[in-house]
Each structure stands twice: as C-alpha cells, then as structure tokens.
Motif scaffolding. Structure first.
Motif, mmCIF file in Angstrom:
data_model
loop_
_atom_site.group_PDB
_atom_site.id
_atom_site.type_symbol
_atom_site.label_atom_id
_atom_site.label_comp_id
_atom_site.label_asym_id
_atom_site.label_seq_id
_atom_site.Cartn_x
_atom_site.Cartn_y
_atom_site.Cartn_z
ATOM 1 N N ILE A 83 32.841 83.849 41.992
ATOM 2 C CA ILE A 83 33.824 82.791 41.755
ATOM 3 C C ILE A 83 33.093 81.685 41.008
ATOM 4 N N ASN A 95 37.040 79.775 48.072
ATOM 5 C CA ASN A 95 36.571 79.416 46.729
ATOM 6 C C ASN A 95 37.537 79.887 45.642
ATOM 7 N N PHE A 96 38.122 81.044 45.860
ATOM 8 C CA PHE A 96 39.099 81.581 44.903
ATOM 9 C C PHE A 96 40.315 80.660 44.792
ATOM 10 N N TRP A 98 39.276 77.666 42.827
ATOM 11 C CA TRP A 98 39.059 78.025 41.412
ATOM 12 C C TRP A 98 40.382 78.161 40.664
#
Length: 322
Positions: free
Chosen positions: A278, A315-316, A319
C-alpha cells in the motif's frame, strides 16, 4: 450510457462480427483486436459496457481494454473524430482510462521456441526509449514489423497491413519460450500485445529466473519487475500464484487509488490474506518505473510498505481516499 454513445455504437455495429445487444448498456461481438478464436468462429468475447457516464470496451479472450473513444479510434479514425466533436458539443467528453496489457490466447499447436530478432540495444529508437526509462535494452528485443514477427512464430494475424514496430518482451518458462509481449513505440492506444504460444502456460514474465523459496514480488508489468529483487510480472490477467508453485508472495499494484480495477484487485488480495504493498501518501508516481525515475529507492519502499490482514485493510482504506 448517453444518446451519443448509443448512436455511435449503432454506427459501428455492422463492422463488428456477430454483434448483438445482450441487455441494456451491454453489447457483445467478436473482438476486432485479436479476432477471437481462429478455430471457433462462433466465439464472441468482445464487450461494450456502460460504466457510470462512459462506455468501455473489454475482450475476455485477449484482455484488451480501452475507453469507447479509443475503441472508435482503433476501428475508424474518421468516425472517432465525429464522435469527439459531438461529445464536445454536448460538453460530455468524460474522463477516460486506458488499461495497458491486452493478452492474446491461442490454440496450442506446434510453434517456434526461439526469438530471431535483434536486441533492443542494437536500434536507436527502442534503445533510447528503454535507456530513458532506466531499463537495460540488452534484456529485450526489437521487431520493426511486430505482426510479421508473431506470424513467424505462430500464424496469428490474418493481415499485417497496419503493422508497426514494438519492443519485444520474451515470456520464458523452464528455458522454453511460451509467449511474447510487444510494447508499442507509437501512440497506439493498445500499448501492450501479449501473444501466448502455449495457452496452458501462465501469463507471467520472469518465472524462469525467480527463486520460489523466497518471497516473490508480483508487479503489474515486466518493466516494473526489473527494479525489484526476485520478482515476476502479470501480463494481462489475474493470477493465482499457487497454480505455479509460489507460496510466499507480495503483490505490488500500481499507485492508482482512483482506478477501480486496481482497487478491486487489491481488495481481493487482502481478503485472501495475502501480502500487498500500500503506497504511502507522499508517493505521487503511478508505477515503479516512474518512482525510479523520480529518485525513489523502490526496494526499500516496497519492503517498508508491505501489509496483510487488518493493517492492510486500514492502510488500503486510507490510500483510496488520497
């Protein structure tokens, strides 16, 4: 799907073999890029489908994917100009995306297993392009007439009228040539053509040199894979690494949070419990090659931004909002 798209689909329908309307906003026909199956003339794996306000083309045989505008440009430049003009008049030009790695599957008869082409380093155009991208031109080949070259390996293209030069990327497994990928040096919207000589072989670049006992990094394109240790590249298809003997892998997708196809793949990878990179918010480049050109140390970036499980999901989600 707006009335202009519907109008131009009607205009080109007579040029598309076995064209038919499946349902509202979905059309099916034989793919004009790869010609679909050469043995079974009833195969129809090309589709036009609506995506929000735009229309996209996708072939489920060769993997060719492009906006409707680029599809028209590929078929007929005159009709494409008319289409662009009408979209402009109605202020509905849209924002198109181009997916670069079409893939050709063929029946598996006998085929040649060597590339009789000069290295890309021997010609100024491919050598200049690759060197400017910090790629070694000695690792690739050059075909001045790509379709003619492909036909010398295996009869594929019925016509070589609109042939062009391409950088040739060899796909090798167990020291055997299983396919080639051609990277256009022109402005052709179909940037990549992947010709599989062995339809049962995985569409992967670098499988012949990778150490399957160590972590294997899987990138989206062959060029990107050359900047990471122990890496392979997808060549136009979703892959299941267990099918080719790799148990420990890390998926490295392009840095495009607005690309729904990429976000879908990342989400699926996380759901499978596998490792994925990521990219951090300070990285603005879209792919590894661009990151290298911008001066980033991509091996360190990849290793320090690899996640799985709940941390990958968190985190995805961050992002995707970048």
């Amino acid at each position: 799907m707006n009335h202009i798209d519907s109008k131009f689909i009607g205009l080109i329908s007579s040029r598309l073999e076995k064209f038919k309307r499946i349902k509202s906003n979905l059309y099916n026909f034989r793919c004009p890029v790869c010609g679909d199956s050469k043995k079974n003339k009833s195969k129809t794996r090309g589709y036009l489908y609506a995506m929000k306000a735009d229309v996209n083309f996708k072939c489920h045989n060769c993997g060719a994917s492009m906006t409707f505008s680029n599809f028209l440009k590929y078929l007929d430049t005159v009709i494409h100009k008319q289409y662009v003009f009408e979209r402009f008049k109605t202020n509905s030009s849209g924002r198109g995306t181009v997916v670069e790695k079409p893939t050709f599957n063929f029946e598996a008869p006998k085929f040649k297993t060597s590339i009789k082409l000069p290295r890309a380093s021997e010609h100024p155009r491919p050598s200049g392009y690759l060197t400017a991208r910090k790629l070694d031109p000695k690792n690739f080949y050059y075909a001045q007439h790509f379709k003619e070259f492909v036909n010398s390996l295996k009869p594929t293209f019925d016509s070589t009228k609109y042939d062009e030069e391409r950088i040739v990327i060899p796909l090798v497994r167990d020291s055997k040539l299983i396919g080639v990928q051609g990277r256009a040096l022109s402005t052709n919207p179909v940037k990549y053509l992947t010709i599989m000589l062995d339809e049962d072989a995985p569409k992967i670049y670098g499988l012949d040199t990778v150490d399957k006992g160590a972590t294997v990094y899987i990138t989206e394109g062959p060029f990107d894979s050359t900047f990471l240790r122990n890496s392979v590249a997808m060549c136009g298809a979703d892959l299941v690494q267990r099918d080719w003997g790799i148990s420990d892998c890390c998926w490295v997708f392009d840095n495009e949070p607005r690309n729904r196809e990429i976000t879908r793949r990342i989400s699926n990878t996380i759901d499978r419990g596998e490792k994925v990179v990521i990219w951090p918010s300070n990285i603005i480049e879209k792919d590894i090659n661009d990151m290298v050109l911008a001066g980033h140390h991509v091996q360190n970036l990849v290793q320090s931004n690899t996640y799985s499980g709940l941390q990958a999901k968190l985190n995805f989600n961050t992002w995707k909002k970048i």
